[in-house]
Motif scaffolding. Structure first.
Motif, mmCIF file in Angstrom:
data_model
loop_
_atom_site.group_PDB
_atom_site.id
_atom_site.type_symbol
_atom_site.label_atom_id
_atom_site.label_comp_id
_atom_site.label_asym_id
_atom_site.label_seq_id
_atom_site.Cartn_x
_atom_site.Cartn_y
_atom_site.Cartn_z
ATOM 1 N N LYS A 10 0.836 -1.208 0.000
ATOM 2 C CA LYS A 10 0.000 0.000 0.000
ATOM 3 C C LYS A 10 0.863 1.248 0.000
ATOM 4 O O LYS A 10 0.567 2.230 -0.689
ATOM 5 C CB LYS A 10 -0.920 -0.008 1.217
ATOM 6 C CG LYS A 10 -1.977 -1.094 1.220
ATOM 7 C CD LYS A 10 -2.808 -1.031 2.495
ATOM 8 C CE LYS A 10 -3.826 -2.168 2.561
ATOM 9 N NZ LYS A 10 -4.608 -2.136 3.832
ATOM 10 N N ASP A 11 1.937 1.211 0.789
ATOM 11 C CA ASP A 11 2.832 2.366 0.859
ATOM 12 C C ASP A 11 3.606 2.565 -0.436
ATOM 13 O O ASP A 11 3.822 3.705 -0.870
ATOM 14 C CB ASP A 11 3.821 2.203 2.024
ATOM 15 C CG ASP A 11 3.140 2.285 3.375
ATOM 16 O OD1 ASP A 11 2.049 2.878 3.457
ATOM 17 O OD2 ASP A 11 3.701 1.751 4.360
ATOM 18 N N GLY A 17 2.673 1.498 -3.497
ATOM 19 C CA GLY A 17 1.694 1.905 -4.501
ATOM 20 C C GLY A 17 2.003 1.365 -5.891
ATOM 21 O O GLY A 17 3.145 1.012 -6.211
ATOM 22 N N GLY A 18 0.969 1.279 -6.707
ATOM 23 C CA GLY A 18 1.144 0.874 -8.094
ATOM 24 C C GLY A 18 1.340 -0.597 -8.324
ATOM 25 O O GLY A 18 1.719 -1.014 -9.425
ATOM 26 N N SER A 75 -3.067 -6.321 -6.492
ATOM 27 C CA SER A 75 -3.192 -7.383 -5.480
ATOM 28 C C SER A 75 -3.161 -8.748 -6.163
ATOM 29 O O SER A 75 -4.196 -9.383 -6.374
ATOM 30 C CB SER A 75 -4.476 -7.199 -4.683
ATOM 31 O OG SER A 75 -4.507 -5.949 -4.048
ATOM 32 N N ARG A 124 8.506 -0.591 -9.586
ATOM 33 C CA ARG A 124 8.251 0.496 -8.633
ATOM 34 C C ARG A 124 9.486 0.880 -7.835
ATOM 35 O O ARG A 124 9.633 2.028 -7.412
ATOM 36 C CB ARG A 124 7.122 0.079 -7.673
ATOM 37 C CG ARG A 124 5.782 -0.117 -8.331
ATOM 38 C CD ARG A 124 5.254 1.181 -8.895
ATOM 39 N NE ARG A 124 4.995 2.166 -7.846
ATOM 40 C CZ ARG A 124 4.794 3.459 -8.055
ATOM 41 N NH1 ARG A 124 4.877 3.948 -9.277
ATOM 42 N NH2 ARG A 124 4.554 4.272 -7.044
#
Length: 211
Positions: free
Chosen positions: A175-176, A178-179, A182, A209
């Motif tokens: 989540k931190d 991002g991109g 799931s 990322r």
């Protein structure tokens, strides 16, 4: 491929390797990063035995057979080996979540502190002389934690809980970062052989990322 599910899935995967992975990964950038990681290994890291290095090679698999997937695995190995984590493939080597967390910690230590990575059932193995001649050969740096002890039920339960905690930490870290879609669920990773294609896809997004 009508009526042949395995053929259909195989075709979809080949399309994914041909079109999706190249959109996420730059082979030249990935190779440069691998070279940099290997060139900046500490003197202690370089004490790995030839036998241990040989064990880091990729297991032959059906799907991990392209330039990009091979480079992706080499990147995973180059990062995780700095913490004594052996990564041989995109399946069993990734099953306890530690490899993903070490990778994120290397690039974003504030997102995944080292002390948030839990020991797992893999750490309970007693390594015999058939594979290693000394504890020094077993360790890559100071991070490989091994237990020359009887694996009691309480230790096993604790290690299994550690695996669950690792995937909770991973979920929050993603989540931190991002991109990253799931793709992986802890239920699909623990106590089974993870799906190689899902792990490759996840690693590709993670790599895109972090680099």
């Amino acid at each position: 491929t009508e009526g042949h599910r395995s053929d259909t899935l195989g075709l979809l995967w080949r399309l994914h390797v041909t079109y999706q992975l190249p959109s996420l990964l730059d082979p030249r950038e990935l190779m440069e990063e691998i070279d940099f990681l290997n060139s900046t290994r500490s003197v202690e890291d370089r004490r790995l035995s030839d036998k241990y290095r040989a064990m880091l090679g990729r297991d032959d698999t059906v799907y991990a057979a392209s330039e990009l997937t091979d480079l992706l695995l080499r990147w995973c190995q180059a990062v995780t080996s700095r913490f004594g984590q052996r990564v041989k493939n995109f399946t069993t080597s990734m099953g306890d979540g530690k490899a993903f967390l070490y990778i994120i910690h290397h690039y974003l230590p504030g997102v995944v502190p080292l002390d948030s990575i839990c020991l797992t059932t893999k750490d309970l193995h007693v390594y015999d002389d058939e594979h290693y001649s000394s504890d020094e050969e077993l360790c890559d740096g100071n991070w490989m934690q091994t237990f020359d002890m009887i694996n009691t039920p309480s230790k096993i339960r604790e290690a299994r809980e550690g695996e669950k905690k690792n995937f909770k930490v991973l979920a929050e870290a993603i989540k931190d970062v991002g991109g990253i879609p799931s793709i992986l669920r802890s239920l699909d990773m623990l106590n089974t052989i993870p799906d190689e294609r899902s792990v490759i896809s996840f690693c590709a997004y993670l790599c895109s990322r972090l680099l």
